[in-house]
Scaffold this motif. Structure first.
Motif, PDB file in Angstrom:
ATOM      1  N   ASP A  48      12.803  23.320  21.221  1.00 26.02           N
ATOM      2  CA  ASP A  48      12.491  23.239  19.790  1.00 26.02           C
ATOM      3  C   ASP A  48      13.636  22.706  18.935  1.00 26.02           C
ATOM      4  OD1 ASP A  48      10.019  24.318  20.367  1.00 26.02           O
ATOM      5  OD2 ASP A  48      10.631  26.371  19.948  1.00 26.02           O
ATOM      6  N   SER A  49      14.764  22.400  19.567  1.00 32.24           N
ATOM      7  CA  SER A  49      15.948  21.988  18.799  1.00 32.24           C
ATOM      8  C   SER A  49      15.711  20.692  18.027  1.00 32.24           C
ATOM      9  CB  SER A  49      17.149  21.819  19.735  1.00 32.24           C
ATOM     10  OG  SER A  49      17.485  23.040  20.345  1.00 32.24           O
ATOM     11  N   VAL A 127      19.720  36.792  26.007  1.00 30.67           N
ATOM     12  CA  VAL A 127      19.677  37.150  24.590  1.00 30.67           C
ATOM     13  C   VAL A 127      20.454  36.106  23.781  1.00 30.67           C
ATOM     14  CG1 VAL A 127      20.181  38.936  22.879  1.00 30.67           C
ATOM     15  CG2 VAL A 127      19.556  39.584  25.214  1.00 30.67           C
ATOM     16  N   TYR A 128      21.591  35.698  24.313  1.00 26.36           N
ATOM     17  CA  TYR A 128      22.431  34.696  23.651  1.00 26.36           C
ATOM     18  C   TYR A 128      21.732  33.345  23.553  1.00 26.36           C
ATOM     19  CZ  TYR A 128      26.131  31.126  23.436  1.00 26.36           C
ATOM     20  OH  TYR A 128      26.896  30.029  23.122  1.00 26.36           O
ATOM     21  N   THR A 129      21.133  32.887  24.633  1.00 26.81           N
ATOM     22  CA  THR A 129      20.536  31.541  24.643  1.00 26.81           C
ATOM     23  C   THR A 129      19.137  31.493  24.042  1.00 26.81           C
ATOM     24  OG1 THR A 129      19.845  31.965  26.938  1.00 26.81           O
ATOM     25  CG2 THR A 129      21.871  30.698  26.607  1.00 26.81           C
ATOM     26  N   PHE A 130      18.560  32.639  23.689  1.00 25.07           N
ATOM     27  CA  PHE A 130      17.208  32.622  23.122  1.00 25.07           C
ATOM     28  C   PHE A 130      17.126  31.730  21.888  1.00 25.07           C
ATOM     29  CE2 PHE A 130      14.003  34.026  20.131  1.00 25.07           C
ATOM     30  CZ  PHE A 130      12.871  34.123  20.924  1.00 25.07           C
ATOM     31  N   PHE A 131      18.123  31.815  21.002  1.00 24.55           N
ATOM     32  CA  PHE A 131      18.034  31.055  19.759  1.00 24.55           C
ATOM     33  C   PHE A 131      18.321  29.568  19.961  1.00 24.55           C
ATOM     34  CE2 PHE A 131      22.554  31.833  19.858  1.00 24.55           C
ATOM     35  CZ  PHE A 131      23.127  30.766  19.181  1.00 24.55           C
ATOM     36  N   GLY A 138      15.358  33.720  16.489  1.00 26.82           N
ATOM     37  CA  GLY A 138      16.655  34.191  16.959  1.00 26.82           C
ATOM     38  C   GLY A 138      17.501  34.746  15.832  1.00 26.82           C
ATOM     39  N   LEU A 139      17.475  34.080  14.671  1.00 31.96           N
ATOM     40  CA  LEU A 139      18.177  34.593  13.496  1.00 31.96           C
ATOM     41  C   LEU A 139      17.599  35.931  13.054  1.00 31.96           C
ATOM     42  CD1 LEU A 139      18.634  31.384  11.309  1.00 31.96           C
ATOM     43  CD2 LEU A 139      20.476  32.907  12.051  1.00 31.96           C
TER      44      LEU A 139
END
Length: 346
Positions: A48-49, A127-131, A138-139
């Motif tokens: 989605d980036s 958890v870190y790479t989810f966003f 993620g935010l």
């Protein structure tokens, strides 16, 4: 995959080093390292980036920026403000990653019984790479993490305000409000789990349909899943649920802090099992998993500390690294890791 393993190794090594040399929990260096790693990536990293960085890459004139009623206002206001300053999407990624990492590391530092292991799990459990993919959510989840203290201390008003603030970036944060009452309800854990499962069986289909009908951006949430990734992930966390419950019963753990954390985790997993049974798109409601599963970075160190067996802990660490490699390489377009072109000179 190598860049992810390098940043994992560096952060873990630095935390251990600072703990050994200065006898303190390292915060700022891991925060900078993880924020930069996420900030300097290309928009091609993460499914989605590209959508999130579109206005920056297209050099959108802010005079033509349109607030979309289907997108949360807080996120749009942040994007609008940043577009007034720069069109370099590095700053967009870096600022959002700094916020996310700061929130999680602050909570981990305050609540973890093993800071190093918790940060290790924060990375390896995804958890870190989810966003890297679900940036808005993620935010919201990182902001929601700050509510943990108020959940444990039974301070509903502050818990509610944080959920409300997080919902300005992703509406799903409001879904967390009822779980405050579930966690603090004075009935047996198994009764809570059974209550949540039955409730989800009768309400999950309605909730998914309502979400899809009220916001066109979530229409895909009600469609059938085409990939098994979401089900495999849910299955993994369900197995962990049973293992943790077994340890709690075997070691007769009565610590109120752990029991509340585990209750929050367990009720969330159990609620989402009927959602998965509906065949919902794993990019939809099953994304709610991370609101609950991030607490494993606090639960598992407590469990390993109580077991107090080096072989068990070492085996678990190896398995989590394998899980990290598999999920990072096979889902969410996180590999290969690529730099933002402005940093390719490096």
């Amino acid at each position: 995959m190598l860049p992810y393993l390098l940043v994992l190794s560096f952060v873990t090594f630095w935390i251990l080093l600072e703990q050994k040399a200065l006898n303190r929990k390292s915060f700022w260096i891991p925060w900078v390292a993880l924020s930069l790693f996420a900030g300097i990536r290309s928009y091609l990293v993460g499914t989605d980036s590209g959508n999130y960085t579109q206005d920056f890459r297209n050099q959108l004139n802010v005079d033509y920026f349109k607030f979309n009623e289907t997108v949360e206002f807080g996120y749009q206001l942040f994007e609008y403000a940043l577009l007034n300053i720069t069109h370099n999407y590095f700053w967009f990624f870096f600022i959002t990653s700094s916020i996310v990492v700061y929130c999680y590391l602050s909570v981990i530092k305050k609540h973890s019984v093993n800071y190093t292991l918790s940060v290790f799990l924060f990375i390896t459990l995804g958890v870190y790479t989810f966003f890297f993919n679900g940036l808005r959510q993620g935010l919201a989840m990182a902001i929601f993490a700050f509510s943990l203290s108020y959940l444990l201390e039974r301070r509903f008003f502050l818990y509610f305000l944080i959920c409300l603030g997080a919902s300005l970036f992703h509406i799903t944060a409001l879904f967390m409000i009822p779980f405050y009452f579930l966690v603090n309800l004075r009935i047996k854990l198994l009764n809570k789990i059974l209550l949540v499962f039955i409730g989800s069986l009768f309400t999950s289909k309605f909730l998914i349909s309502y979400l899809a009908d009220t916001n066109e951006r979530y229409e895909g949430y009600a469609t059938a899943a085409e990939k098994a990734g979401g089900l495999l992930t849910l299955g993994f966390y369900t197995v962990l649920l049973f293992l943790i419950y077994f340890v709690i019963r075997l070691y007769k753990i009565r610590d109120d802090y752990l029991i509340k954390l585990f209750t929050f985790y367990a009720t969330g997993i159990v609620f989402l099992i009927p959602v998965a049974m509906l065949g919902a798109n794993p990019s939809g409601p099953q994304r709610l998993l991370t609101y609950f599963t991030w607490t494993l970075v606090l639960i598992l160190p407590f469990i390993f500390k109580r077991i107090n067996n080096l072989y068990v802990t070492s085996t678990a660490i190896i398995l989590f690294v394998i899980y990290f490699i598999l999920t990072t390489t096979r889902f969410s377009n996180l590999t290969p890791y690529m730099l933002n072109p402005i940093f390719e000179i490096l």
